[in-house]
Design an enzyme around this catalytic site. Sequence first.
Site, PDB file in Angstrom:
ATOM      1  N   GLY A 226       3.811   2.087   8.502  1.00 48.07           N
ATOM      2  CA  GLY A 226       4.979   1.282   8.828  1.00 48.07           C
ATOM      3  C   GLY A 226       4.712   0.213   9.866  1.00 48.07           C
ATOM      4  N   GLY A 227       5.499  -0.879   9.778  1.00 48.22           N
ATOM      5  CA  GLY A 227       5.387  -1.980  10.723  1.00 48.22           C
ATOM      6  C   GLY A 227       5.141  -3.296  10.009  1.00 48.22           C
TER       7      GLY A 227
ATOM      8  N   TYR B 275      -0.796  -9.391  15.758  1.00 51.63           N
ATOM      9  CA  TYR B 275      -0.869  -8.247  14.841  1.00 51.63           C
ATOM     10  C   TYR B 275      -2.088  -7.388  15.171  1.00 51.63           C
ATOM     11  CZ  TYR B 275      -1.842  -5.667  10.544  1.00 51.63           C
ATOM     12  OH  TYR B 275      -2.144  -4.685   9.638  1.00 51.63           O
TER      13      TYR B 275
ATOM     14  N   SER C  79      -6.888  -4.486   0.752  1.00 57.85           N
ATOM     15  CA  SER C  79      -6.695  -3.575  -0.379  1.00 57.85           C
ATOM     16  C   SER C  79      -5.722  -4.197  -1.371  1.00 57.85           C
ATOM     17  CB  SER C  79      -6.183  -2.213   0.107  1.00 57.85           C
ATOM     18  OG  SER C  79      -6.284  -1.253  -0.923  1.00 57.85           O
TER      19      SER C  79
ATOM     20  N   LEU D  83       0.825  -1.199   0.000  1.00 53.86           N
ATOM     21  CA  LEU D  83       0.000   0.000   0.000  1.00 53.86           C
ATOM     22  C   LEU D  83       0.861   1.252   0.000  1.00 53.86           C
ATOM     23  CD1 LEU D  83      -2.940  -0.929   2.387  1.00 53.86           C
ATOM     24  CD2 LEU D  83      -2.642  -1.373  -0.055  1.00 53.86           C
TER      25      LEU D  83
ATOM     26  N   ARG E 157     -14.257 -14.253   1.407  1.00 59.22           N
ATOM     27  CA  ARG E 157     -14.113 -13.320   2.521  1.00 59.22           C
ATOM     28  C   ARG E 157     -13.814 -11.915   2.007  1.00 59.22           C
ATOM     29  NH1 ARG E 157      -9.474 -11.355   4.770  1.00 59.22           N
ATOM     30  NH2 ARG E 157      -9.720 -10.340   6.800  1.00 59.22           N
TER      31      ARG E 157
ATOM     32  N   SER F 211      -6.348  -1.909  11.375  1.00 59.02           N
ATOM     33  CA  SER F 211      -6.686  -3.098  10.593  1.00 59.02           C
ATOM     34  C   SER F 211      -8.031  -3.661  11.011  1.00 59.02           C
ATOM     35  CB  SER F 211      -5.607  -4.158  10.801  1.00 59.02           C
ATOM     36  OG  SER F 211      -5.975  -5.394  10.212  1.00 59.02           O
ATOM     37  N   ASN F 212      -8.674  -4.332  10.070  1.00 57.39           N
ATOM     38  CA  ASN F 212      -9.891  -5.076  10.409  1.00 57.39           C
ATOM     39  C   ASN F 212      -9.608  -6.191  11.406  1.00 57.39           C
ATOM     40  OD1 ASN F 212     -10.094  -7.949   8.639  1.00 57.39           O
ATOM     41  ND2 ASN F 212      -8.644  -6.458   7.848  1.00 57.39           N
TER      42      ASN F 212
END
Length: 274
Positions: free
Chosen positions: A80-81, A144, A174, A23, A182, A119-120
Site C-alpha cells: 500500500g501507498g 518516493y 514488474s 501488483l 532500462r 523499491s529500486n
Amino acid sequence: MPAAHPTPLRFPRLLLTGAAGGLGKELRRRLKAYCDVLRLSDIADLGVAGPGEEVMPAALENKAAVDALLKDVSAVVHLGGISTEHSFEEILPANITGTYHVYEGARRHGVKRIIFASSNHVTGFYRQDEVVGTDVPMRPDGYYGLSKAFGENLAQFYWDRYGIETVSLRIGSSFPEPRDRRMLGTWMSYDDLERLVVSSLTAPVVGHSVIYGISDNATAWYDNSKARHIGYRPQDSSERFRAAVEARQPVIDTKDMGLIHHGGGFVKQGPFES
C-alpha cells in the site's frame, strides 16, 4: 494456474495492502493458494470479496483502521501507498505515516513477519555502470525513494527492538514485459514476483533482509548474493524481449540523467513547489 513457488506451507490469514494496484491485483489472485483467508485492503475499489477473501478498505494514515487490519493476521504483504514520484506532502500520509501504522499494528497484534514493498528507487542515484548489493548506502532518487528508505529503516528498528521480521523487497519493474532498455535490467515477471513474495513469507529465518526484486536478467545492476537465504531463485529473464526493446530504443543519450541512473526518470522529477 500452477503455483510458481510450490510449497506445502499455508497461512491461516494473510493481509495484502495495496490490493487494488497493479501488483496488488496480480498477488490477489496468486496468494490465495497459500492461505485460508486473504484479507485485502486499499482505498480504491476492491470489488466483491471472492471465496476465501475478506475486503477491508482502509486509509493507511488512519491509525485505528490500520490497527483493525492487523487483527488475527499471520503475516503481511505491504504494497500500500503511492507508488510513483509526488511531492513530499503527498507521499507523507500513506508511505511514511501509513507504514508506521502498519508496524505499530503488527506490534500490538503480535504479527511477526512483514513483506515490505520497497523499491529500486532507494538506490536510484547509482549509475547504470555500477552494480550494487543489498548493503550499499542508500541513494534515493526522490521523495518516493526517500519514503521507501524510511520504511526499510523502520523495518530494521522493529526487528531490533520488537523482533518483527521483515523482508524488504526493492522491486524493480514488474510488468508483463520491459518497456525500455532500462527495464531490461530492472524487469521482474509476475511469476517471479510470486516466487519472491512466497519465498519471503516461507523462509524460516529472515530477521530484516533486503533483496532486489528482479528476474534472472542478462543485464543486471543488482547483486542479491547476500540474500540467498530467502530461497528466491528467479526463473524468467528479460532477454527474450531484448531485440524488440533495442529496435524501439537503439540509442541512449548519456547526458540524460534519466537514462544513465538506476532510477530512470525519477531522478529528474520535481521540484513540486509552485
